[in-house]
Design an enzyme around this catalytic site. Sequence first.
Site, PDB file in Angstrom:
ATOM      1  N   ALA B  78       0.849  -1.188   0.000  1.00 55.50           N
ATOM      2  CA  ALA B  78       0.000   0.000   0.000  1.00 55.50           C
ATOM      3  C   ALA B  78       0.886   1.240   0.000  1.00 55.50           C
ATOM      4  O   ALA B  78       1.876   1.309   0.735  1.00 55.50           O
ATOM      5  CB  ALA B  78      -0.917   0.001   1.226  1.00 55.50           C
ATOM      6  N   CYS B  79       0.519   2.219  -0.834  1.00 51.45           N
ATOM      7  CA  CYS B  79       1.281   3.471  -0.920  1.00 51.45           C
ATOM      8  C   CYS B  79       1.196   4.220   0.411  1.00 51.45           C
ATOM      9  O   CYS B  79       0.092   4.462   0.935  1.00 51.45           O
ATOM     10  CB  CYS B  79       0.721   4.338  -2.037  1.00 51.45           C
ATOM     11  SG  CYS B  79       1.336   6.029  -2.008  1.00 51.45           S
ATOM     12  N   VAL B  80       2.346   4.628   0.922  1.00 51.83           N
ATOM     13  CA  VAL B  80       2.397   5.257   2.248  1.00 51.83           C
ATOM     14  C   VAL B  80       1.622   6.569   2.307  1.00 51.83           C
ATOM     15  O   VAL B  80       0.887   6.834   3.270  1.00 51.83           O
ATOM     16  CB  VAL B  80       3.865   5.422   2.729  1.00 51.83           C
ATOM     17  CG1 VAL B  80       4.663   6.328   1.798  1.00 51.83           C
ATOM     18  CG2 VAL B  80       3.911   5.954   4.144  1.00 51.83           C
TER      19      VAL B  80
END
Lengths: 121, 130
Positions: B78-80
């Site tokens: 998941a993109c931070v």
Amino acid sequence: MNKSICIVFNKTPYGSQAGRELLDIALMAAAFDMPITALFVEQGVYQLLKGQEPDILDIKNHSATFKALPLYGIEDILVEEDALQKFNLNVQELVEIDGLKTISSSHAQSLLANSDFILTL
Amino acid sequence: MATYSLLVTANPYSSQGQLSAIQFAKTLLEQGHELMRVFFYADGVLVASRLHAPPADEINLTKAWAKLAIEKDIELIACVTAANKRGIVNVAEAERNALTGNNLDPAFEISGLGQLTEAMLNSDRLITFG
């Protein structure tokens, strides 16, 4: 040879986060030395319209960041001519980006057909 | 046979995108293709919370992804930036932002957008589910 990416902006700027989130992808991908094209089609041409003031809606203005694309090595910044006409816009009304070009819809189609990856949100 | 990665941006329970992505992932593995990575971006990151509690007779998308990831050894990332913004945090991000809790499911990892670019570099196909 490195794979090419075409990033397609096709939505208006502030009704969704798509423009800003695609821009983040473009800037990150540029660091990986992949040939990148930023293509603005349909309502996506509104992403580049000058004089946006989304701050009055408490939304961050990302339109100035498009000007930085060439600094990140993204030199192919293409705007669909038909879309500009459809919305009664001209290039002078868009943010000034070095190397920005208008292209025909058929050129946009062949560009998409020849890209290894096409990204849109 | 080809190497695939997936980009999932669909909101988990409001649209069909996540379900389609899971079914696509299962099918491509059944057909002998390779799935390198699933990258969650925009509203897609919401599925990485381990706190979803859908009704018992409905699919739990987080668990469905986790099962696939564990059985087939697939990276779920998941993109931070997208995750932090939407309240999906691991222990490190919760501490860094002085939050009172964390909710990342252990089958998922939090990382940067560079992982999406790297997935494109190392895959033949990237399929988006939005």
